[in-house]
Design an enzyme around this catalytic site. Structure first.
Site, short mmCIF file in Angstrom:
data_model
loop_
_atom_site.label_atom_id
_atom_site.label_comp_id
_atom_site.label_asym_id
_atom_site.label_seq_id
_atom_site.Cartn_x
_atom_site.Cartn_y
_atom_site.Cartn_z
N LYS A 96 11.39 12.11 -24.42
CA LYS A 96 11.03 12.23 -23.32
C LYS A 96 12.09 11.88 -21.94
CE LYS A 96 7.31 11.23 -19.96
NZ LYS A 96 6.07 10.39 -19.91
N GLU A 138 0.79 -1.26 0.03
CA GLU A 138 -0.14 0.01 -0.16
C GLU A 138 1.02 1.04 -0.15
OE1 GLU A 138 -3.65 2.07 2.53
OE2 GLU A 138 -2.57 0.21 3.42
N ASP A 198 0.66 13.78 -19.34
CA ASP A 198 1.49 14.19 -20.37
C ASP A 198 0.84 15.13 -21.26
OD1 ASP A 198 3.69 12.78 -19.61
OD2 ASP A 198 3.48 11.22 -20.88
N ASP A 201 8.68 6.31 -7.05
CA ASP A 201 7.14 6.61 -7.09
C ASP A 201 7.28 8.29 -7.65
OD1 ASP A 201 4.63 6.66 -6.10
OD2 ASP A 201 5.04 8.17 -4.47
N SER A 202 6.36 8.54 -8.33
CA SER A 202 6.27 9.76 -9.14
C SER A 202 5.00 10.36 -9.12
CB SER A 202 6.78 9.75 -10.38
OG SER A 202 6.53 8.60 -11.17
P1 IMP Z 1 4.23 6.26 -10.83
O1 IMP Z 1 4.58 6.47 -9.28
O2 IMP Z 1 5.17 6.31 -11.61
O3 IMP Z 1 3.08 5.07 -10.92
O4 IMP Z 1 3.23 7.55 -11.09
C1 IMP Z 1 2.05 8.08 -10.32
C2 IMP Z 1 0.96 8.72 -11.24
O5 IMP Z 1 1.81 10.03 -11.59
C3 IMP Z 1 0.72 8.24 -12.50
O6 IMP Z 1 -0.32 7.43 -12.57
C4 IMP Z 1 0.40 9.64 -13.36
O7 IMP Z 1 -0.97 9.93 -13.17
C5 IMP Z 1 1.51 10.65 -12.95
N1 IMP Z 1 2.74 10.62 -13.58
C6 IMP Z 1 4.14 10.02 -13.24
N2 IMP Z 1 5.05 10.30 -14.21
C7 IMP Z 1 4.34 10.64 -15.22
C8 IMP Z 1 4.67 11.03 -16.66
O8 IMP Z 1 5.92 10.73 -16.98
N3 IMP Z 1 3.80 11.61 -17.29
C9 IMP Z 1 2.69 11.77 -16.98
N4 IMP Z 1 2.06 11.47 -15.60
C10 IMP Z 1 2.97 10.97 -14.73
#
Ligand code: IMP
Length: 200
Positions: A177, A42, A157, A71-72
């Protein structure tokens, strides 16, 4: 000896991205789908860093393999940092990219060009099986567009114009990108951490 690194994701695009960046290092990357029985984790941390560390440490301990987790998300100044760690579920627990983008557009309505600054942030955590963990961060600065454009990429994006460009992330090729993105930059920074893992 085969060097195996577990990537804490089921996303094959992330695997390909990491493979491209690590191609000279003779490291085999495996994802969660290839190791049965690992726990679902989680993402309940308060920061990108807490979430990445939790995923990397827990997955490394459960698998006995060194692990990389990321995590992003998107941080918008005019929205006090939202959607941030909630980027994937901004419009609700089961929201998709279209709904998240529509909510963002709605919240940004009436906000002038000068106040539309935002950035994508990515934190990568690399952990060994004993829980020794380190993190790196990558950022990509830009602006939230007034309208969506482009068909490529994913997530936000189509609404993100990176600094120095007049088109959105969704209009760049994956290669273009990766060179400027938060994840591409974080992965480059993670390279020495990964090499160090296998020298211990
Ligand atoms: P994750 O942690 O990489 O799974 O990203 C979590 C969320 O952040 C994703 O579901 C997107 O909504 C957003 N996100 C992260 N990286 C990107 C990117 O490179 N482009 C667009 N949205 C992103």
């Amino acid at each position: 000896m085969t060097r195996k690194l577990l990537l804490a994701t089921r996303n094959q695009k992330k695997k390909k991205e990491l493979q491209d960046i690590l191609k000279q290092l003779e490291i085999t990357i495996v994802t969660l789908d290839e190791i049965p029985g690992l726990p679902e984790i989680e993402e309940d941390g308060a920061t990108f860093s807490e979430n990445a560390i939790k995923k990397a440490v827990t997955t490394a301990a459960a698998s006995g393999m060194p692990c990389l987790a990321d995590d992003s998300g998107l941080v918008v100044d005019a929205l006090n940092g939202q959607p941030g760690i909630y980027s994937a579920r901004f419009a609700g627990e089961v929201s998709d990219d279209l709904q998240n983008n529509q909510k963002l557009q709605k919240m940004m309505a009436g906000i002038e060009d000068e106040a539309r600054n935002a950035r994508f942030v990515c934190v990568i955590a690399v952990s060994d099986a004993q829980g020794k963990v380190e993190t790196v961060e990558g950022k990509c600065e830009g602006k939230i567009a007034f309208e969506t454009s482009g068909e490529g990429g994913f997530g936000y994006d189509p609404l993100f114009i990176p600094d120095g460009f007049t088109c959105s992330f969704a209009e760049l090729s994956p290669k273009e990108k990766n060179l400027i993105s938060h994840r591409g930059k974080a992965l480059q920074k993670a390279k020495p951490l990964i090499m160090e893992l296998f020298l211990r």
